[in-house]
Enzyme design. Structure first.
Site, PDB file in Angstrom:
ATOM      1  N   HIS A 182      -2.356   8.264   6.246  1.00 25.74           N
ATOM      2  CA  HIS A 182      -2.685   6.968   5.649  1.00 25.74           C
ATOM      3  C   HIS A 182      -4.165   6.692   5.898  1.00 25.74           C
ATOM      4  CE1 HIS A 182      -1.855   3.080   3.959  1.00 25.74           C
ATOM      5  NE2 HIS A 182      -2.251   2.445   5.050  1.00 25.74           N
ATOM      6  N   HIS A 219      -9.565   2.722  -0.394  1.00 26.35           N
ATOM      7  CA  HIS A 219      -8.128   2.475  -0.298  1.00 26.35           C
ATOM      8  C   HIS A 219      -7.618   1.957  -1.642  1.00 26.35           C
ATOM      9  CE1 HIS A 219      -4.238   1.499   0.991  1.00 26.35           C
ATOM     10  NE2 HIS A 219      -4.482   0.718   2.025  1.00 26.35           N
ATOM     11  N   CYS A 243       0.802  -1.233   0.000  1.00 25.93           N
ATOM     12  CA  CYS A 243       0.000   0.000   0.000  1.00 25.93           C
ATOM     13  C   CYS A 243       0.831   1.277   0.000  1.00 25.93           C
ATOM     14  CB  CYS A 243      -0.943   0.002   1.188  1.00 25.93           C
ATOM     15  SG  CYS A 243      -1.963  -1.477   1.281  1.00 25.93           S
TER      16      CYS A 243
END
Length: 521
Positions: free
Chosen positions: A401, A441, A266
């Protein structure tokens, strides 16, 4: 009973083991303790000691020895290395990188920077159910496969079209185009658009020392395609190789600089940005095309994350909110074009924002491979702001994040508060938010999506709202940490020499990245 013995017995109880089997130097996660177990132990520990214990305590001190030493006030030796100053070139404008172009294709019908800015300012929500045709082939394979698809969350951030591609425009034969991972195709298109946004005719870069740096971690297409053995051909190999995502653009435009596809899960695209910045400053390239791409072509990874309990029940990322219960997967692509600031000024480029510094590190042996490390996050922030030569107290906003997970959010907020927020006056908190609340995401493309949001916010002097934030997570004392989540479009805080911001991105394998940006006056 001393504290260490008490902890050994509690861990043994949760792990269904005997106390003799518990090693005080082994991370809690390796005993099979899940997040809820760690929270429960923290609560029992608070009762045992008669004082408040943060829910994140077992992540901050991930072994019995470290935790007991901390609680008893001892100085436990840390295996971490002391922070080092950034490279010698990171001084003033000599270490500054200019963002001169943007391209993006994102859920919600977003096809340009202008689309994205309008979407964010309107508080847009791009999450929908999976397109009917996307996973149909898996459902038809067997009754067992259909059962898995049916019980997997249908929510996600999906692009309107992942199959359309003008092969003729790029000079690619139809037979080869059919074998290309759609991630290669979309990255080609969005990178081309980013160069045009920068005012650079792509065909004029031929033979130049330009670099391509792209984050990508999904290989759904390649795994599917290579299983169809009778149909495999020569184009299948280049079409399915993740490394070719970057190489394809370099080949097409005849670029002679570094060409890298980076996979740190990620954090991939923000790590790609860090690599691009280093290569620009070292002179290995004079222009950098930096991006990330992610597509959800198979239900497999979603099913896996769903089974692990990582996915939000309502399909929404709710960063730093009391109802945060996980995240939702999304797809898309973002690309920026960057140069050394001095070169951009020389060439008369439009500078949208300036990247002052960046840093990358690793969690190391945290409380499990996928468990975040509070200490590593703090170290990352300190390194990034040292490299940028920026006082953290001058930063007005951090694009976090911010996945909206019950423990990830408190750990991230604590690190931000410790390094950037704790000493601020109550009337001037550090604003934090996450584009994941709008888009979900994007995994390998998450970092570049957040960075593009920050570039646009710096350029326009406004910070979009973080949606799905109704009540702060009770495990996060935002005022005490000097933090605040903007729930409406907010003017940029006036607290320093200029508008300054940070962007964070963390990989589930422990690779973390942070970039520091400034508006260009």
């Amino acid at each position: 009973m001393d504290l260490r013995t008490w902890l050994v017995e509690r861990v043994a109880s949760y792990a269904a083991a005997s106390p003799a089997e518990v090693d005080v130097d082994r991370p809690f996660d390796e005993y099979g303790l899940r997040s809820r177990d760690a929270v429960a132990i923290s609560g029992e520990l608070a009762d045992h000691l008669g004082r408040d214990i943060p829910d994140t305590m077992l992540w901050e001190h991930p072994t019995i020895r470290l935790l007991s030493a901390h609680l008893e006030g001892e100085e436990a030796a840390s295996p971490g290395l002391p922070a080092r100053p950034g490279p010698a070139g990171d001084q003033g404008d000599q270490g500054a990188i200019a963002v001169i172009g943007i391209g993006c294709r994102l859920p919600g019908g977003i096809g340009s920077p202008a689309d994205l800015w309008s979407f964010l300012c309107a508080g847009g929500d791009a999450i929908s159910e999976v397109p009917a045709e996307r996973w149909a082939g898996y459902r038809s394979r067997s009754a067992a496969a259909a059962a898995v698809v049916d019980r997997t969350t249908p929510f996600g951030g999906y692009l309107d079209d992942v199959t359309g591609f003008d092969a003729r425009f790029f000079g690619i034969a139809p037979a080869e185009a059919a074998e290309m991972d759609p991630q290669q195709r979309i990255f080609l298109e969005v990178a081309w658009e980013a160069l045009e946004h920068a005012g650079i005719p792509p065909e004029l870069l031929a033979g130049d020392r330009s670099g391509v740096f792209v984050g990508a971690c999904g290989d759904d297409f390649g795994r599917q395609r290579l299983e169809e053995l009778p149909d495999v051909n020569g184009w299948t190999l280049t079409g399915s190789a993740p490394g070719v995502i970057a190489n394809r653009l370099s080949y097409l435009l005849d670029l002679r600089g570094p060409s890298l596809t980076i996979d740190t899960a990620c954090s991939s695209s923000l790590v790609a940005l860090h690599a691009a910045r280093q290569n620009l400053l070292s002179g290995d390239c004079d222009l950098a095309i930096v991006g990330g791409v992610n597509l959800l072509l198979s239900p497999g990874p979603t099913a896996g994350f769903d089974q692990s309990g990582a996915m939000a029940a309502d399909g929404r990322c709710k960063p730093f909110d009391a109802d945060a219960d996980g995240y939702v997967r999304s797809e898309g692509c973002g690309v920026i074009v960057a140069k050394r600031l001095a070169d951009a000024a020389r060439d008369g480029d439009r500078v949208l924002a300036v990247i002052r510094g960046s840093a990358v590190n690793q969690d190391g042996r945290s409380n499990g491979l996928m468990a975040p490390s509070p200490g590593a996050q703090q170290d990352l922030l300190r390194r990034a702001y040292a490299a940028a030569e920026v006082d953290p107290m001058e930063v007005g906003y951090v694009e976090a994040h911010g996945t909206g997970t019950p423990l990830g959010d408190p750990i991230e907020a604590s690190a931000l508060g410790t390094v950037l927020g704790g000493c601020r006056p109550a009337e001037d908190p550090l604003l934090i938010g996450s584009i994941k609340s709008n888009l979900g995401h994007l995994e390998a493309a998450a970092g570049i999506a957040g960075l593009i949001k920050v570039v646009l916010a710096l350029h326009h002097g406004r910070i979009p709202a973080t949606i799905h934030h109704a009540e702060p997570n009770p495990r996060i004392s935002l005022p005490d940490l000097g933090l605040q989540v903007p729930t409406e479009v907010t003017g940029w805080p006036v607290n320093g020499r200029s508008r300054l911001a940070g962007v964070s991105s963390f990989g589930f394998g422990g690779t973390n990245a942070h970039a520091v940006l400034e508006n260009f006056c």
